[in-house]
Design an enzyme around this catalytic site. Structure first.
Site, PDB file in Angstrom:
ATOM      1  N   ASP A   1       0.822  -1.203   0.000  1.00 47.85           N
ATOM      2  CA  ASP A   1       0.000   0.000   0.000  1.00 47.85           C
ATOM      3  C   ASP A   1       0.861   1.261   0.000  1.00 47.85           C
ATOM      4  O   ASP A   1       0.512   2.266  -0.613  1.00 47.85           O
ATOM      5  CB  ASP A   1      -0.929   0.015   1.221  1.00 47.85           C
ATOM      6  CG  ASP A   1      -2.135  -0.897   1.038  1.00 47.85           C
ATOM      7  OD1 ASP A   1      -2.383  -1.339  -0.093  1.00 47.85           O
ATOM      8  OD2 ASP A   1      -2.829  -1.154   2.046  1.00 47.85           O
TER       9      ASP A   1
ATOM     10  N   ASN B   1      -4.750   8.512   2.047  1.00 46.21           N
ATOM     11  CA  ASN B   1      -5.145   7.955   3.344  1.00 46.21           C
ATOM     12  C   ASN B   1      -5.398   9.025   4.391  1.00 46.21           C
ATOM     13  O   ASN B   1      -6.508   9.156   4.899  1.00 46.21           O
ATOM     14  CB  ASN B   1      -4.073   6.990   3.858  1.00 46.21           C
ATOM     15  CG  ASN B   1      -4.301   5.556   3.417  1.00 46.21           C
ATOM     16  OD1 ASN B   1      -5.308   5.245   2.792  1.00 46.21           O
ATOM     17  ND2 ASN B   1      -3.368   4.678   3.746  1.00 46.21           N
TER      18      ASN B   1
ATOM     19  N   ARG C   1       6.464  14.063  22.863  1.00 50.67           N
ATOM     20  CA  ARG C   1       5.831  15.265  23.402  1.00 50.67           C
ATOM     21  C   ARG C   1       4.374  15.376  22.946  1.00 50.67           C
ATOM     22  O   ARG C   1       4.055  15.135  21.783  1.00 50.67           O
ATOM     23  CB  ARG C   1       6.605  16.506  22.950  1.00 50.67           C
ATOM     24  CG  ARG C   1       6.086  17.819  23.514  1.00 50.67           C
ATOM     25  CD  ARG C   1       6.868  18.991  22.940  1.00 50.67           C
ATOM     26  NE  ARG C   1       6.285  20.265  23.322  1.00 50.67           N
ATOM     27  CZ  ARG C   1       6.655  20.986  24.370  1.00 50.67           C
ATOM     28  NH1 ARG C   1       7.636  20.540  25.129  1.00 50.67           N
ATOM     29  NH2 ARG C   1       6.080  22.135  24.653  1.00 50.67           N
TER      30      ARG C   1
ATOM     31  N   ALA D   1      -6.415   2.504   7.934  1.00 51.68           N
ATOM     32  CA  ALA D   1      -4.970   2.647   8.170  1.00 51.68           C
ATOM     33  C   ALA D   1      -4.718   3.153   9.600  1.00 51.68           C
ATOM     34  O   ALA D   1      -5.217   2.580  10.566  1.00 51.68           O
ATOM     35  CB  ALA D   1      -4.380   3.581   7.115  1.00 51.68           C
TER      36      ALA D   1
ATOM     37  N   SER E   1      -6.053   2.054  13.693  1.00 49.86           N
ATOM     38  CA  SER E   1      -5.151   1.706  14.791  1.00 49.86           C
ATOM     39  C   SER E   1      -5.337   2.624  15.995  1.00 49.86           C
ATOM     40  O   SER E   1      -5.118   2.211  17.141  1.00 49.86           O
ATOM     41  CB  SER E   1      -3.694   1.770  14.316  1.00 49.86           C
ATOM     42  OG  SER E   1      -3.445   0.825  13.303  1.00 49.86           O
TER      43      SER E   1
END
Length: 284
Positions: A62, A135, A146, A177, A181
């Site tokens: 991908d 995406n 940070r 994608a 997650s």
């Protein structure tokens, strides 16, 4: 049915195991059909490499396909993805399918899915830059450990002030994608929306927000000590920004993505994510 492909651009990620051998096999198939082919293993591809081609075949994962998506969208060149990577959500053919089905694709036996892209306009050092992604656009601090503080407006209305590891603004295609997650929603690729998902937000009630497709998002850095990295589709050279706000909208063009003539979105999702039902419905 689309017209047969007579001229083809072939992009090969030679770092993927088996990609070079597979490319030779597909080149032989194209030659027997009289298809004119130009090929490269350079990234980024040479300027105007896709010009005057009926389609572009990308052999890799991908990530390889994402690297050429903006160029293909600008020229409205359909992309045929052949997976030599891991999941391969975007790719048309698996490595096993390609030798058998490539000839049918070249003969025009396919359908095209027109996928939304997003654009991010950044005014860095008084020089406007525009990033285009299939995406997602991801905003983080340049120091990965940070937290960032980001103020988000949608069409000049304040949404909220995020304190998090970062922010993902995703297309429906990109919902499987980084967005997925990070706990974001799965979105059908034909949906006319944009998703925004905070990464590990400090306020647990902060969750993904789905916006209509014509929204104009404006994002501003609220931490004067922070410098932000803005990346399109996870590319290796993100843009570094400091205090100036930037805007994210849908791009005016879409990417034509070649799919099987019998492509079914949820069949692909079940297979790639190992959902139940992958063996078909239970007979009564």
């Amino acid at each position: 049915m689309p017209a047969a492909i007579r001229s083809l651009a072939l992009v090969v990620n030679a770092r993927k195991t088996g990609a070079a051998d597979l490319a030779q096999s597909l080149l032989a198939t194209a030659d027997t059909l009289g298809v004119t082919v130009r090929s490269t293993d350079q990234f980024p591809v040479p300027q105007n490499f896709l010009a005057d081609c009926d389609a572009c075949c990308v052999i890799g994962g991908d990530g390889t396909l994402l690297g050429i998506a903006a160029d293909a969208a600008r020229g409205q060149i359909p992309i045929i993805g052949v997976n030599r990577g891991y999941l391969g959500f975007l790719t048309t053919l698996s490595a096993d399918e390609a030798p058998r089905q490539f000839q049918e694709i070249l003969a025009g036996k396919f359908q095209i899915s027109h996928r939304s892209l997003i654009q991010c306009r950044i005014d860095c050092d008084d020089t406007p830059l525009t990033l285009t992604a299939l995406n997602d656009i991801v905003i983080k601090d340049e120091r990965n450990s940070r937290l960032v503080r980001l103020e988000v407006y949608a069409d000049d209305q304040l949404v909220t002030d995020y304190f998090s590891d970062g922010l993902i603004v995703s297309t429906p295609t990109g919902s499987t994608a980084y967005n997925l997650s990070a706990g974001g929603p799965l979105i059908h690729p034909d949906a006319a929306v944009i998703a925004m998902t905070p990464i590990c937000p400090h306020t647990l009630s902060n969750r993904s927000i789905i916006f209509r497709d014509d929204v104009r998002l404006r994002i501003r850095n609220r931490d004067p000590q922070a410098r932000l990295l803005v990346a399109a589709d996870g590319r290796q050279n993100p843009i570094l920004c400091e205090s100036k706000p930037f805007e994210i909208t849908l791009a005016p063009m879409r990417l034509p993505l070649v799919q099987h003539a019998d492509y079914a979105h949820f069949s692909v999702v079940r297979k790639k994510l190992n959902w139940s039902g992958s063996h078909g419905p239970i007979s009564e």
